[in-house]
Write a protein that holds these residues in place. Structure first.
Motif, PDB file in Angstrom:
ATOM      1  N   MET A   1       0.890  -0.986   0.045  1.00  0.00           N
ATOM      2  CA  MET A   1      -0.159  -0.358   0.083  1.00  0.00           C
ATOM      3  C   MET A   1       1.134   1.041   0.068  1.00  0.00           C
ATOM      4  O   MET A   1       0.882   2.627  -0.776  1.00  0.00           O
ATOM      5  CB  MET A   1      -0.974   0.023   1.310  1.00  0.00           C
ATOM      6  N   GLN A  31       0.736   2.586  -3.821  1.00  0.00           N
ATOM      7  CA  GLN A  31      -0.073   1.794  -5.120  1.00  0.00           C
ATOM      8  C   GLN A  31      -1.490   1.763  -4.900  1.00  0.00           C
ATOM      9  O   GLN A  31      -1.920   1.546  -6.249  1.00  0.00           O
ATOM     10  CB  GLN A  31       0.262   0.619  -4.431  1.00  0.00           C
ATOM     11  N   LYS A  32      -1.656   2.754  -4.450  1.00  0.00           N
ATOM     12  CA  LYS A  32      -3.083   3.127  -3.959  1.00  0.00           C
ATOM     13  C   LYS A  32      -3.636   4.480  -4.305  1.00  0.00           C
ATOM     14  O   LYS A  32      -2.889   4.956  -3.600  1.00  0.00           O
ATOM     15  CB  LYS A  32      -4.185   2.124  -3.942  1.00  0.00           C
TER      16      LYS A  32
END
Length: 628
Positions: A1, A31-32
């Protein structure tokens, strides 16, 4: 994340500690994209501050500018539709937490702070004066006996140190003397020069009735057993002629009860014998004159109130007195027991006498976040130039005694580099032994902890032949790390010659003249010569673990590069060192060079090509590869 690494310039600039007024830039890789990230800052002075990040491709960027010295603690808060988590660490990469965690540390220091370059370029040699060298007869006996001091003189330089109470007494008294003196240090200056010594740190030399002299009786008088003021002046003059400076041990938190100033016996008109004495205000008496505040409960060591104006003026005069002899560098005994304001005063006075004077404090922990009881301000830029580097010693012992692995060793060394301002780190006394620790050979040989041995067992402890050989090889590798890392390597007298012993007083035996371990001595001379290389004195630095048993240090300056690898296993290892290993720290991307490296011991050549180099590392040893 999320990914963040405090030691990589992609994520944090600048590396490590920052000067007040400089912008700090952090980048959290995500990552998001549906996560909101907030940076949480906290300091004792300003409390909590929350900073919203600026989204950019691949993550979120933050920027802030700290304006005053101190510590800032920070972590990241991650929030989404149905969660709230935290990301933090103690250094390097962090991890996710479900509740508020301990924070990353950011040290902020005065941007005007500098430390003298001469100190970090040379080698510091610690001398316990009574035990280093006696050139002739024992000096000063008549003066001491006239003062009523008990003196036990060793007739043989090679006798073991005393550790039992004298006949008719209940307690051990450190009043056995070998007769080493400052004239003896002068005689051995050529020897120290061969080792590459740039500074001699002298344990206390002022008048005292003990062999360690941490119970000062007269701050303005060099002990006659050491040759008096005349010998100190001569040593300072001759050392300067050879390019060597002197550093004195300042014991300013307490003094001897028989001192001119406290005067427990009522001889000199001091505070204990005369309530109207000008020194009376220096001390705390619970009930006058028999009960007073003393160091760690020792009645023979009354403590002083350091911030008393008359005491500060007096100690300022002490610094002036020795500056007139040409000595302007000091090591402060028990610095964590001295008020910050007093250390600021000492630094200002010392620097007014000589901007190139050095002030080092005895601190056993990471000096940036030390608390006693409040957070100490040693590294902020107004107090110390450096400290006694015991965390380095601890890291080395943990590695070679298999209490941690190479990754753990590098982690501890990186943490100091990250937490200390760069000028402070360069002036840190990198030590493996001192008068307060077991001899490094004894420790590396696996000696049991002090609290597991009786006094008698400590006195008679000896390494087995196998443990001795093991310790020598470990010490050669440890010394290479000590000398090739940034900082001022501090060598405790006799360690280079193979001296052994458990802790005080057994670590304070006389230097083994004529019985030196030539293998070790040759190794230290080689390291002293190597330390003159520009890559060591001012080069970039990188650290990495090759595997759990092998650590690697790289230094580079211009076209010169050095690669040190240390192996703790009792087996040869084939190692491969990659450029990618050095992708963190202040000098990431600047260290590697392809080309021919030569082993400084064997002369064998090794080719670094395509960002890697392969070679065999001897069992329990180190290899130093050099490229010009």
């Amino acid at each position: 994340m999320i990914r963040y690494d405090s030691r990589k310039l992609k994520y944090k600039q600048p590396f490590g500690a920052v000067a007040a007024g400089a912008e700090v830039r952090l980048f959290a890789e995500l990552q998001k994209g549906d996560v909101r990230v907030t940076l949480r800052l906290w300091s004792e002075e300003d409390g909590e501050r929350l900073i919203a990040g600026q989204a950019e491709e691949g993550g979120v960027r933050f920027a802030f500018t700290p304006y005053r010295p101190g510590l800032i603690w920070y972590y990241f808060i991650l929030e989404g539709l149905d969660f709230r988590r935290y990301y933090s660490g103690s250094g390097g990469e962090g991890r996710l937490f479900d509740s508020p965690p301990d924070s990353y540390q950011l040290t902020v220091y005065d941007g005007a702070f500098t430390t003298p370059s001469w100190f970090s370029r040379g080698i510091v040699y610690q001398v316990f004066p009574d035990r280093f060298f006696r050139p002739d007869e024992v000096l000063g006996l008549a003066e001491h006996r006239a003062l009523g001091h008990r003196m036990r003189i060793h007739t043989n330089w090679d006798e073991p140190v005393a550790y039992l109470p004298q006949e008719g007494e209940k307690e051990y008294c450190p009043c056995d003397f070998y007769g080493g003196n400052l004239w003896g240090v002068i005689k051995k200056l050529p020897y120290l020069q061969e080792l590459g010594v740039g500074c001699i740190y002298l344990n206390p030399i002022m008048l005292s009735n003990s062999n360690h002299r941490y119970n000062t009786l007269d701050y303005l008088k060099v002990d006659p057993m050491l040759g008096g003021d005349e010998a100190l002046r001569a040593l300072a003059t001759e050392a300067k002629r050879r390019g060597i400076r002197l550093m004195l041990d300042g014991v300013f938190s307490h003094m001897g009860d028989d001192s001119l100033y406290f005067d427990r016996k009522g001889v000199y008109g001091g505070a204990c014998g005369d309530p109207n004495s000008p020194y009376r205000e220096w001390y705390d008496f619970d009930s006058y004159p028999g009960s007073y505040r003393c160091w760690w409960g020792f009645q023979s060591l009354p403590e002083v109130k350091e911030l008393t104006p008359s005491y500060m003026k007096f100690i300022g005069g002490v610094l002036e007195h020795y500056a007139q002899m040409g000595i302007t560098s000091w090591r402060l005994d028990v610095a964590d027991e001295l008020p910050d304001e007093f250390i600021v005063f000492l630094r200002e006075k010392l620097k007014s006498l000589d901007p190139d004077g050095v002030l080092v404090g005895e601190v056993w922990e990471d000096a940036s976040n030390k608390r006693s009881p409040n957070r100490r301000k040693y590294v902020d830029g107004r107090e110390l130039d450096g400290v006694t580097g015991y965390p380095f010693r601890d890291a080395v012992l943990d590695f070679f005694l298999f209490r941690t692995d190479a990754e753990g060793l590098c982690e501890k060394l990186w943490q100091l580099m990250e937490n200390y301002p760069a000028p402070f780190y360069r002036a840190n006394l990198t030590l493996l032994g001192s008068h307060d620790t077991a001899r490094i050979l004894t420790a590396l040989g696996g000696a049991p902890p002090r609290n597991t041995l009786t006094r008698e067992e400590q006195a008679h402890f000896r390494l087995s032949d196998a443990a001795w050989k093991l310790a020598v090889q470990r010490l050669k590798a440890a010394a290479a790390l000590q000398f090739l890392l940034p900082g001022a390597p501090c060598l405790y007298y006799g360690d280079e010659a193979g001296a052994t012993g458990t802790e005080d007083p057994f670590n304070r035996g006389p230097y083994p003249w004529g019985g030196e371990n030539e293998e070790l001595l040759s190794h230290y001379r080689m390291l002293g010569a190597l330390r003159r290389c520009p890559a060591i004195q001012e080069g970039d630095v990188g650290l990495a673990a090759v595997n759990e048993d092998v650590a690697v240090l790289m230094r580079r300056h211009g076209d010169q590069a050095l690669l040190l690898t240390v192996n703790r296993r009792e087996a040869e290892q084939k190692v491969c060192v990659f450029e990618e290993m050095f992708r963190c720290g202040p000098d990431e991307g600047k260290l590697w060079r392809d080309g021919i490296f030569y082993d400084t011991a064997s002369g064998l050549a090794f080719q670094a090509v395509g960002g890697k180099i392969e070679f065999s590392l001897p069992a329990l040893g180190c290899a130093i590869l050099k490229m010009e």
